[in-house]
Design a protein around this motif. Structure first.
Motif, PDB file in Angstrom:
ATOM      1  N   HIS A  41      -8.959   3.051  -6.458  1.00 57.51           N
ATOM      2  CA  HIS A  41      -9.726   2.370  -7.510  1.00 57.51           C
ATOM      3  C   HIS A  41     -10.152   0.997  -6.983  1.00 57.51           C
ATOM      4  N   PRO A  42     -11.138   0.933  -6.094  1.00 54.88           N
ATOM      5  CA  PRO A  42     -11.517  -0.353  -5.491  1.00 54.88           C
ATOM      6  C   PRO A  42     -12.025  -1.368  -6.507  1.00 54.88           C
ATOM      7  N   TRP A  43     -12.776  -0.902  -7.529  1.00 51.18           N
ATOM      8  CA  TRP A  43     -13.308  -1.861  -8.492  1.00 51.18           C
ATOM      9  C   TRP A  43     -12.215  -2.393  -9.415  1.00 51.18           C
ATOM     10  N   ARG A  44     -11.221  -1.552  -9.707  1.00 54.19           N
ATOM     11  CA  ARG A  44     -10.078  -2.061 -10.457  1.00 54.19           C
ATOM     12  C   ARG A  44      -9.357  -3.125  -9.630  1.00 54.19           C
ATOM     13  N   GLY A  47     -11.209  -6.316  -9.915  1.00 56.44           N
ATOM     14  CA  GLY A  47     -10.930  -6.930 -11.214  1.00 56.44           C
ATOM     15  C   GLY A  47      -9.573  -7.590 -11.277  1.00 56.44           C
ATOM     16  N   GLU A  48      -8.577  -6.986 -10.625  1.00 58.28           N
ATOM     17  CA  GLU A  48      -7.232  -7.565 -10.651  1.00 58.28           C
ATOM     18  C   GLU A  48      -7.138  -8.810  -9.781  1.00 58.28           C
ATOM     19  N   VAL A  49      -7.886  -8.843  -8.683  1.00 56.83           N
ATOM     20  CA  VAL A  49      -7.938 -10.067  -7.872  1.00 56.83           C
ATOM     21  C   VAL A  49      -8.525 -11.207  -8.700  1.00 56.83           C
ATOM     22  N   HIS A  98       1.001 -20.549  -0.772  1.00 59.00           N
ATOM     23  CA  HIS A  98      -0.312 -19.924  -0.595  1.00 59.00           C
ATOM     24  C   HIS A  98      -0.224 -18.529   0.032  1.00 59.00           C
ATOM     25  N   PRO A  99       0.584 -18.319   1.068  1.00 52.30           N
ATOM     26  CA  PRO A  99       0.755 -16.947   1.550  1.00 52.30           C
ATOM     27  C   PRO A  99       1.294 -16.003   0.478  1.00 52.30           C
ATOM     28  N   TYR A 100       2.224 -16.489  -0.369  1.00 51.97           N
ATOM     29  CA  TYR A 100       2.707 -15.621  -1.440  1.00 51.97           C
ATOM     30  C   TYR A 100       1.581 -15.300  -2.422  1.00 51.97           C
ATOM     31  N   HIS A 101       0.782 -16.301  -2.753  1.00 57.96           N
ATOM     32  CA  HIS A 101      -0.370 -16.070  -3.627  1.00 57.96           C
ATOM     33  C   HIS A 101      -1.284 -15.007  -3.010  1.00 57.96           C
ATOM     34  N   GLY A 102      -1.492 -15.078  -1.699  1.00 55.30           N
ATOM     35  CA  GLY A 102      -2.308 -14.083  -1.016  1.00 55.30           C
ATOM     36  C   GLY A 102      -1.721 -12.687  -1.101  1.00 55.30           C
ATOM     37  N   SER A 103      -0.384 -12.590  -1.146  1.00 51.23           N
ATOM     38  CA  SER A 103       0.252 -11.273  -1.242  1.00 51.23           C
ATOM     39  C   SER A 103      -0.084 -10.590  -2.567  1.00 51.23           C
ATOM     40  N   LEU A 104      -0.376 -11.360  -3.604  1.00 51.42           N
ATOM     41  CA  LEU A 104      -0.767 -10.775  -4.890  1.00 51.42           C
ATOM     42  C   LEU A 104      -2.140 -10.111  -4.770  1.00 51.42           C
ATOM     43  N   TYR A 105      -3.081 -10.773  -4.080  1.00 54.34           N
ATOM     44  CA  TYR A 105      -4.384 -10.160  -3.843  1.00 54.34           C
ATOM     45  C   TYR A 105      -4.225  -8.861  -3.049  1.00 54.34           C
ATOM     46  N   PHE A 106      -3.428  -8.948  -1.997  1.00 53.32           N
ATOM     47  CA  PHE A 106      -3.233  -7.792  -1.123  1.00 53.32           C
ATOM     48  C   PHE A 106      -2.658  -6.616  -1.905  1.00 53.32           C
ATOM     49  N   ASN A 107      -1.685  -6.890  -2.782  1.00 55.07           N
ATOM     50  CA  ASN A 107      -1.062  -5.817  -3.550  1.00 55.07           C
ATOM     51  C   ASN A 107      -1.995  -5.249  -4.616  1.00 55.07           C
ATOM     52  N   ALA A 108      -2.953  -6.050  -5.074  1.00 57.95           N
ATOM     53  CA  ALA A 108      -3.949  -5.509  -5.993  1.00 57.95           C
ATOM     54  C   ALA A 108      -4.704  -4.371  -5.325  1.00 57.95           C
ATOM     55  N   ALA A 109      -5.009  -4.524  -4.046  1.00 57.68           N
ATOM     56  CA  ALA A 109      -5.701  -3.467  -3.311  1.00 57.68           C
ATOM     57  C   ALA A 109      -4.766  -2.330  -2.939  1.00 57.68           C
ATOM     58  N   ARG A 110      -3.589  -2.663  -2.413  1.00 59.26           N
ATOM     59  CA  ARG A 110      -2.657  -1.619  -1.954  1.00 59.26           C
ATOM     60  C   ARG A 110      -2.226  -0.721  -3.107  1.00 59.26           C
ATOM     61  N   SER A 111      -1.950  -1.301  -4.263  1.00 61.47           N
ATOM     62  CA  SER A 111      -1.479  -0.497  -5.394  1.00 61.47           C
ATOM     63  C   SER A 111      -2.609   0.244  -6.089  1.00 61.47           C
ATOM     64  N   ASN A 112      -3.845   0.026  -5.619  1.00 59.46           N
ATOM     65  CA  ASN A 112      -4.989   0.791  -6.114  1.00 59.46           C
ATOM     66  C   ASN A 112      -5.537   1.739  -5.055  1.00 59.46           C
ATOM     67  N   GLY A 113      -4.678   2.123  -4.108  1.00 62.83           N
ATOM     68  CA  GLY A 113      -5.017   3.172  -3.159  1.00 62.83           C
ATOM     69  C   GLY A 113      -5.658   2.735  -1.869  1.00 62.83           C
ATOM     70  N   TRP A 117      -5.611  -1.898   6.240  1.00 61.11           N
ATOM     71  CA  TRP A 117      -6.795  -2.604   6.731  1.00 61.11           C
ATOM     72  C   TRP A 117      -7.815  -2.821   5.625  1.00 61.11           C
ATOM     73  N   GLU A 118      -7.921  -1.863   4.706  1.00 61.76           N
ATOM     74  CA  GLU A 118      -8.868  -2.008   3.612  1.00 61.76           C
ATOM     75  C   GLU A 118      -8.457  -3.099   2.629  1.00 61.76           C
TER      76      GLU A 118
END
Length: 494
Positions: A41-44, A47-49, A98-113, A117-118
């Motif tokens: 769900h890339p668009w989700r 939205g979460e980012v 800031h790196p921890y904050h970045g991990s939230l963005y990363f997990n928004a993508a990872r937990s949406n499939g 690298w994506e």
């Protein structure tokens, strides 16, 4: 908000408990289960980012009443006109929060499939939005780098660790506890499980993305005594909590994917003037290959991402606070080779690791550059690490570690400039990394451990921190100081 993120990171590291490697991998808790593939769900994820930034920004603005969060169209336009600068935030804010904050963005993508690298562009995009749209201060060059690279490392680690606690076969209190633990480790993944209903749906399998992962974790605590060797009165005693996590087996596959195996070490100090987070070390492969195996011996090579953070603080006999050493490599990448010799019948097990890295963004202690909350220099450079250890009859371990970090601060300022007269706005125009020069920190560690058959251990650790700094300013003396600490800790392998 940044303090909140630091505390949350502390809880995350302390809660993720499962075994340690000295150097063998414990495989007794393997459970047969089939892995799942998360729907894409890339668009989700986008939205979460955006939602993550809006929630954090609203907290800063309306709860904490932070001036930097008071944004409007004029501040956004100004940010694009000025462009990125080297900012003046605290050491822990820039290199941990800031790196921890970045991990939230990363997990928004990872937990949406998205795969590893994506997920990286989502982390960069979230950082770009925050820097240009969510603050009324100019965007930060170092934050864009640290949030993206550090967020990628911490993001993949927290995603994989949250996966360990999920079990969709369970119900009741156990299910609630598992979902809470996974949610603390990866908050955005918890949000997605609530959105999809996976947080309460019962299934015939665990619902994990990864299966058959050997995990070794040890948590230990005890007194730590830190002192400057040149000024023995400058010392501190604290209760030190140390954790080490080895995830996966670097010798198990011919090839392995990003973070299929990684090491995580962290140190926390309580009841003293020491920083709460005094140490974070992460080593994770982006690519790896087992190149040689013969009997109980194996060699693996790879390309590894590194995240390292050391901080210290002492109280002098006069009551002043000083920090004898601090170093960080928030964005580092390089090659490494790992050797292991161990079997159930060997009297002596041996392991060795060596890494050589380039540092895109690092930070080091300064003696002169004090502007706003900045009391450190930024720059780039390289690092070299060498680890070795042996274990006799599975009980007695002797470890030697050497780490060398060399940070070059390229963009300095006019020697005749009086920094004490600068306002924050004037510094933004100045836009420098700190005191031109270079700083080297060498960390040498020796450790003796007794590992009980009942899964507890006791260890004696001595570390030597050698700091050498050269300044280009002829009025600044070169610095050569050293600091040592001693720790006696009792640990439990879970």
């Amino acid at each position: 908000m940044q303090k909140f993120l630091v505390v949350l990171l502390t809880l995350t590291v302390c809660i993720t408990a499962h075994g340690q490697n000295f150097p063998q991998v414990d495989t007794r808790n393997y459970v047969s289960d089939s892995a799942i593939v998360l729907p894409r769900h890339p668009w989700r994820a986008v939205g979460e980012v955006i939602a993550t930034n809006l929630v954090v920004g609203s907290f800063n603005r309306y709860i904490m009443n932070q001036d930097f969060a008071k944004i409007n169209f004029k501040t956004i336009k100004r940010n694009f006109q000025i462009g990125p600068v080297w900012d003046t935030d605290m050491f822990s804010t820039n290199l941990v929060a800031h790196p921890y904050h970045g991990s939230l963005y990363f997990n928004a993508a990872r937990s949406n499939g998205m795969n590893f690298w994506e997920s990286v562009p989502f982390t960069l995009g979230g950082s770009f939005m925050w820097e240009f749209f969510m603050e009324n201060e100019p965007p930060s060059t170092n934050d864009l780098i640290a949030t993206t690279f550090g967020g990628t490392a911490l993001g993949e680690i927290t995603f994989r660790l949250s996966d360990l606690f999920l079990d969709d076969r369970t119900t009741g209190k156990e299910r609630i506890g598992r979902e809470i633990l996974a949610g603390v480790i990866s908050p955005v993944r918890a949000v997605n499980r609530i959105i999809t209903g996976d947080a309460w749906k019962k299934s015939r399998n665990k619902g994990r993305v990864y299966t058959h992962v050997p995990i070794n974790f040890v948590v230990s605590a005890g007194p730590r005594f830190l002192f400057e060797r040149e000024h023995s009165d400058n010392s501190a005693t604290s209760l030190h909590l140390a954790v080490r996590l080895d995830y996966g087996n670097p010798y198990g596959d011919d090839f392995y994917s990003p973070y299929e195996w990684f090491q995580l070490k962290a140190g926390f100090d309580f009841f003293s003037k020491q920083p709460l987070i005094s140490q974070v070390n992460v080593i994770g492969p982006l690519w790896g290959k087992n190149v040689w195996t013969k009997g109980d011996r194996a060699v693996t090579v790879g390309v590894f991402q590194h995240f390292d953070y050391y901080d210290s603080q002492l109280k002098t006999s006069g009551g002043d606070l000083v920090y004898p050493y601090r170093i960080s490599q928030a964005a580092a990448l390089g090659g490494g080779v790992l050797y292991n010799k161990s079997s159930a019948t060997d009297r002596v097990d041996v392991y060795a690791e060596m890494y050589i890295n380039g540092i895109a963004l690092g930070a080091s202690k300064t003696d002169h550059f004090f502007v706003d909350e900045r009391d450190y220099n930024l720059g780039s450079g390289y690092s070299v690490k060498a680890f070795a250890g042996l274990t006799y009859r599975k009980h007695w371990s002797f470890l030697i570690n050497t780490e060398n970090y060399h940070i070059f601060t390229w963009k300095g300022y006019d020697y005749n400039l009086d920094l004490s007269t600068l306002t924050k706005e004037e510094y933004e125009v100045l836009n420098v990394q700190g005191d031109a020069g270079n700083a080297r920190l060498t960390v040498f560690t020796t450790q003796v451990i007794y590992n009980s058959p009942k899964r507890w251990n006791i260890s004696l650790t001595n570390r030597y921190f050698s700091r050498r700094t050269h300044y280009k300013n002829p009025d600044f003396d070169d610095i050569n100081t050293s600091t040592s600490d001693v720790m006696l800790t009792f640990g439990v392998r879970i």
